[in-house]
Scaffold this motif. Structure first.
Motif, short mmCIF file in Angstrom:
data_model
loop_
_atom_site.label_atom_id
_atom_site.label_comp_id
_atom_site.label_asym_id
_atom_site.label_seq_id
_atom_site.Cartn_x
_atom_site.Cartn_y
_atom_site.Cartn_z
N PHE A 50 48.93 31.03 38.80
CA PHE A 50 49.45 32.19 39.55
C PHE A 50 50.50 33.00 38.78
O PHE A 50 50.40 34.20 38.68
N ILE A 51 51.37 32.06 38.09
CA ILE A 51 52.26 32.64 37.45
C ILE A 51 51.91 33.70 36.07
O ILE A 51 52.17 34.79 35.69
N PHE A 52 50.90 32.90 35.42
CA PHE A 52 50.47 33.58 34.16
C PHE A 52 49.58 34.61 34.76
O PHE A 52 49.64 35.76 33.69
N SER A 53 48.97 34.72 35.76
CA SER A 53 48.08 35.66 36.32
C SER A 53 48.99 36.97 36.48
O SER A 53 48.70 38.08 36.22
N VAL A 54 50.23 36.54 37.27
CA VAL A 54 51.35 37.78 37.46
C VAL A 54 51.68 38.57 36.46
O VAL A 54 51.73 39.74 36.31
N LEU A 55 52.02 37.62 35.18
CA LEU A 55 52.48 38.14 33.83
C LEU A 55 51.37 39.10 33.54
O LEU A 55 51.57 40.28 32.83
N GLN A 145 45.64 31.33 31.50
CA GLN A 145 45.37 31.42 32.85
C GLN A 145 43.88 31.01 32.93
O GLN A 145 43.45 30.04 33.67
N ALA A 146 43.02 31.72 32.18
CA ALA A 146 41.64 31.21 32.42
C ALA A 146 41.23 29.74 31.92
O ALA A 146 40.54 29.17 32.58
N ARG A 147 41.89 29.22 30.93
CA ARG A 147 41.93 28.02 30.57
C ARG A 147 42.35 27.12 31.37
O ARG A 147 41.49 25.98 31.72
N THR A 202 34.13 33.15 39.73
CA THR A 202 34.68 34.21 40.81
C THR A 202 35.95 33.91 40.94
O THR A 202 37.04 34.76 41.10
N LEU A 203 36.65 32.52 40.83
CA LEU A 203 38.15 32.33 41.25
C LEU A 203 39.01 32.91 40.44
O LEU A 203 39.87 33.61 40.53
N SER A 204 38.98 32.94 38.94
CA SER A 204 39.79 33.59 37.90
C SER A 204 39.74 35.12 38.17
O SER A 204 40.87 35.84 38.25
N GLN A 205 38.38 35.95 38.40
CA GLN A 205 38.35 37.26 38.54
C GLN A 205 38.91 37.67 39.91
O GLN A 205 39.29 38.74 39.88
N ALA A 206 38.77 36.83 40.77
CA ALA A 206 39.32 37.02 42.22
C ALA A 206 40.71 37.16 42.11
O ALA A 206 41.47 38.00 43.11
N SER A 359 35.54 46.68 43.52
CA SER A 359 34.13 46.54 43.04
C SER A 359 34.00 45.21 42.71
O SER A 359 32.74 44.66 43.01
N GLN A 360 34.51 44.63 41.77
CA GLN A 360 34.01 43.59 41.30
C GLN A 360 34.44 42.37 42.36
O GLN A 360 33.51 41.47 42.67
N LEU A 361 35.44 42.52 43.44
CA LEU A 361 35.52 41.68 44.70
C LEU A 361 34.09 41.57 45.55
O LEU A 361 33.64 40.67 45.83
N GLY A 362 33.63 42.95 45.42
CA GLY A 362 32.37 42.87 46.10
C GLY A 362 31.25 42.24 45.29
O GLY A 362 30.64 41.72 46.21
N SER A 363 31.44 42.52 44.16
CA SER A 363 30.24 41.80 43.29
C SER A 363 30.12 40.28 43.48
O SER A 363 29.33 39.62 43.07
N MET A 364 31.59 39.79 43.37
CA MET A 364 31.51 38.33 43.47
C MET A 364 31.40 37.86 44.88
O MET A 364 30.98 36.64 45.03
#
Length: 660
Positions: A50-55, A145-147, A202-206, A359-364
């Motif tokens: 979450f921290i890396f995602s925020v940054l 974050q993705a790794r 979905t998780l990382s993108q969400a 839109s990405q959330l919808g596609s996920m």
């Protein structure tokens, strides 16, 4: 387990609406919560993610704002060049107001105008370097974050597979008799894999999309509260579309994976018995059944993907409407001097960044619903009732114990169908008990009770050296009871590996000499040296490079090597030729010394030397005694025995008569 042992058991019907295996286990909310609860075991690592995602998102969101600043530098420099050097900003504005051009005058009031100066390239370069640094650091943080998140998901799927594997070992045999093997395999493999792929995609993108929406929304309100409110109009419309479509597509995804399980069961059943299918000419029937079930999977999959696919274009349409409204209102604000052109440019970029993650959330949603539908099937398996646990303080007897006694035993596979009633039987140490009778009489059921594949409903089954030392087998652990037992079934089971590994399965710590001795006793050594690699010959999972009889000999050698105190032979020699059967019987005679053996046989000539023969009908022992005693009674055993020998003679006599 042979097919005969299933004669009196309920079979599953996955098409039955009342069948629990055919129904959805839970609804979307609880299933999704339980699924994400598996990830919750890595809370500390998720905080780092979450921290890396925020940054990452924070730096990325700064980009359009900085680019707006750069646009202002270019535009202000361009306008400054249009006015003569030496004049001032105030003088230019006063001249415009005097000429009646109040809109342009208002726009220049909010600009850093220096008449005659031109574009400040030093300032522009520093801003662009900041943009480049922000995007570069944002990408690095996103990669980290993705790794980390990938490792979390894979660890969670590893734990889930372990839970499923451990659960399968705790399930009673009745569960496996009530569900098709292909459907079970589909839950363990396809559904678990689909869960992992859905979370991975979905998780990382969400997380990124949600943080982007929040960050962009904050920047939009900072730039222009009015334009931010215009952009927010699209949110309730987007949510309404997602909710309506998601409810319908979730049912379709559940049906998709249920139908996939049914199709897998059909494929597994057909491929396992493809020789029988060809022999009886049922290829067309099998193909028609496959086509029908494959068509059901196609329809369910197409419907689920089509309905869920509506979300993305619908949200893009709503986003484009919002984009048009922002462009119109923003242009009016620039004209009135309320906003700079760079601010409007930044806001338009933010509006795109705002609608894109939505839109990405919808596609996920379709991926997530597919994963949750699979999770429901896996959770249904994990929630199945387990076999009764072993006692906390189990009893045990000497390893040499091999005396069994049934006392008033009653049992049925279902509550409304009692198969064995009030059975009383004493099996003395070292004796050979032959169990005979017509199909469905309860022969294999008796063995299942001894092995505790099923527990008796009433009465008791005891094990010991003497009646005084005997204990109820239910007070022992199943592992302790089964470690004393060797079992050879009519249906051979060999795993992919060498012949040596398959024999050593009976006792993995056995020496090479012990393994070879067991192979010789079972006459495996007689044919194994003719194979290219001898005992190191690799068998595939079907062991097609061996004959049926040779596969059976290997399973018998495995039982020899285990050196059990209780021996169960369920039609163990039915797949070998007559000469080999005689040799195996001699070897088994040696093996049965000082051991208690249960032999289930249809060919009564193979069990004439048994110490005790049990004649069973309808779950009851109607006659018992040795071969001579039962033949003298001329009862059910006598009738069954004579029918095996008289039928061929009668057929031969009739054939001879036809030739006269």
């Amino acid at each position: 387990m042979s097919n005969r042992s299933r004669a009196n058991r309920p079979t599953p019907d996955l098409s039955d609406a009342n069948n629990p295996h055919a129904q959805k286990a839970q609804n979307f909310g609880p299933s999704a919560k339980r699924l994400f609860g598996i990830l919750g075991q890595d809370k500390n690592t998720l905080i780092v993610v979450f921290i890396f995602s925020v940054l990452s998102v924070g730096l990325t969101v700064l980009g359009p704002w900085l680019l707006g600043k750069a646009t202002n530098v270019v535009f202000e420099g361009f306008l400054s060049k249009q006015f003569p050097e030496g004049t001032t900003k105030d003088l230019v504005i006063a001249q415009l107001q005097a000429q009646g051009d109040t809109n342009q005058a208002s726009m220049l009031e909010n600009m850093n105008l220096v008449p005659g100066s031109g574009i400040d390239f030093d300032r522009l370069a520093s801003i662009l370097l900041l943009v480049l640094g922000a995007y570069l650091l944002g990408s690095i943080f996103s990669l980290i974050q993705a790794r980390i998140l990938n490792r979390i998901v894979q660890d969670a799927m590893n734990r889930l597979r372990i839970q499923v594997e451990e659960k399968i070992h705790r399930l009673p045999l009745s569960y496996f008799d009530s569900i098709k093997r292909g459907d079970l395999l589909s839950r363990v493999t396809n559904d678990v894999d689909n869960i992992g792929q859905s979370l991975q995609q979905t998780l990382s993108q969400a997380i990124t999309s949600l943080l982007t929406v929040i960050g962009v929304l904050v920047m939009m309100f900072i730039i222009s509260p009015l334009l931010a409110l215009v952009a927010l109009v699209s949110i309730p419309i987007t949510i309404a579309i997602t909710v309506v479509v998601a409810k319908r597509s979730q049912k379709l995804f559940t049906d998709q994976w249920k139908q996939t399980g049914v199709l897998n069961a059909r494929v597994e059943e057909t491929y396992s018995g493809h020789a029988v299918v060809k022999v009886f000419g049922h290829q067309k029937d099998v193909q028609e059944a496959f086509d029908e079930e494959n068509d059901s999977v196609y329809k369910a999959s197409f419907g689920a993907q089509f309905v869920s696919g509506i979300i993305m274009p619908s949200m893009m349409f709503v986003g484009n409407l919002s984009y048009v409204a922002i462009a119109v209102v923003g242009g009016l604000q620039v004209a009135s001097g309320s906003l700079s052109i760079g601010a409007v440019q930044s806001f338009i970029q933010y509006s795109r960044q705002f609608t894109q993650p939505l839109s990405q959330l919808g596609s996920m949603a379709n991926l997530l619903q597919s994963g949750v539908a699979s999770a429901e099937r896996v959770f249904e398996l994990l929630d199945e009732k387990e076999q009764d646990p072993d006692p906390l303080t189990p009893a045990t007897v000497a390893h040499s114990a091999n005396r069994l006694e049934f006392k008033d035993v009653s049992f049925g596979y279902t509550e409304d169908n009692t198969l064995i009633s009030n059975l009383n039987l004493e099996v003395r140490s070292g004796s050979t008990i032959a169990i005979v009778g017509p199909t469905g009489a309860g022969k294999t059921t008796l063995v299942n009770l001894i092995m505790r594949f099923y527990d008796i409903n009433e009465g008791s089954l005891t094990l010991g050296n003497t009646a005084d030392s005997a204990i109820d087998v239910r007070t022992m652990t199943r592992a302790d009871l089964r470690s004393r037992t060797g079992m050879v079934l009519q249906d051979t089971w060999l795993f992919a590996g060498t012949i040596r590994e398959n024999i050593l399965y009976g006792r993995p710590d056995a020496t090479e000499e012990d393994m070879v001795a067991a192979a010789r006793a079972a006459y495996v050594d007689r044919f194994v040296h003719a194979l290219p690699d001898g005992y190191d010959t690799v068998l595939d999972d079907e062991a097609v490079n061996l004959s049926v009889g040779e596969r059976q000999l290997i399973t018998i050698a495995r039982a020899f090597l285990a050196n059990p105190r209780l021996l169960i032979l369920d039609e163990a020699t039915s797949s070998v030729d007559t000469r080999t059967e005689l040799l195996i019987q001699r070897a088994m005679s040696k093996l049965r010394q000082d051991r208690t053996a249960f032999v289930i046989a249809h060919r009564l000539s193979t069990i004439r030397d048994a110490n005790l023969i049990l004649m069973m009908e309808h779950g009851e022992i109607v006659e018992h005694g040795n071969h001579r005693e039962l033949m003298e009674k001329q009862g059910a055993y006598w009738t069954l025995y004579n029918s095996q020998f008289q039928a061929p003679a009668q057929h031969e006599s009739q054939t001879d008569g036809d030739h006269i």
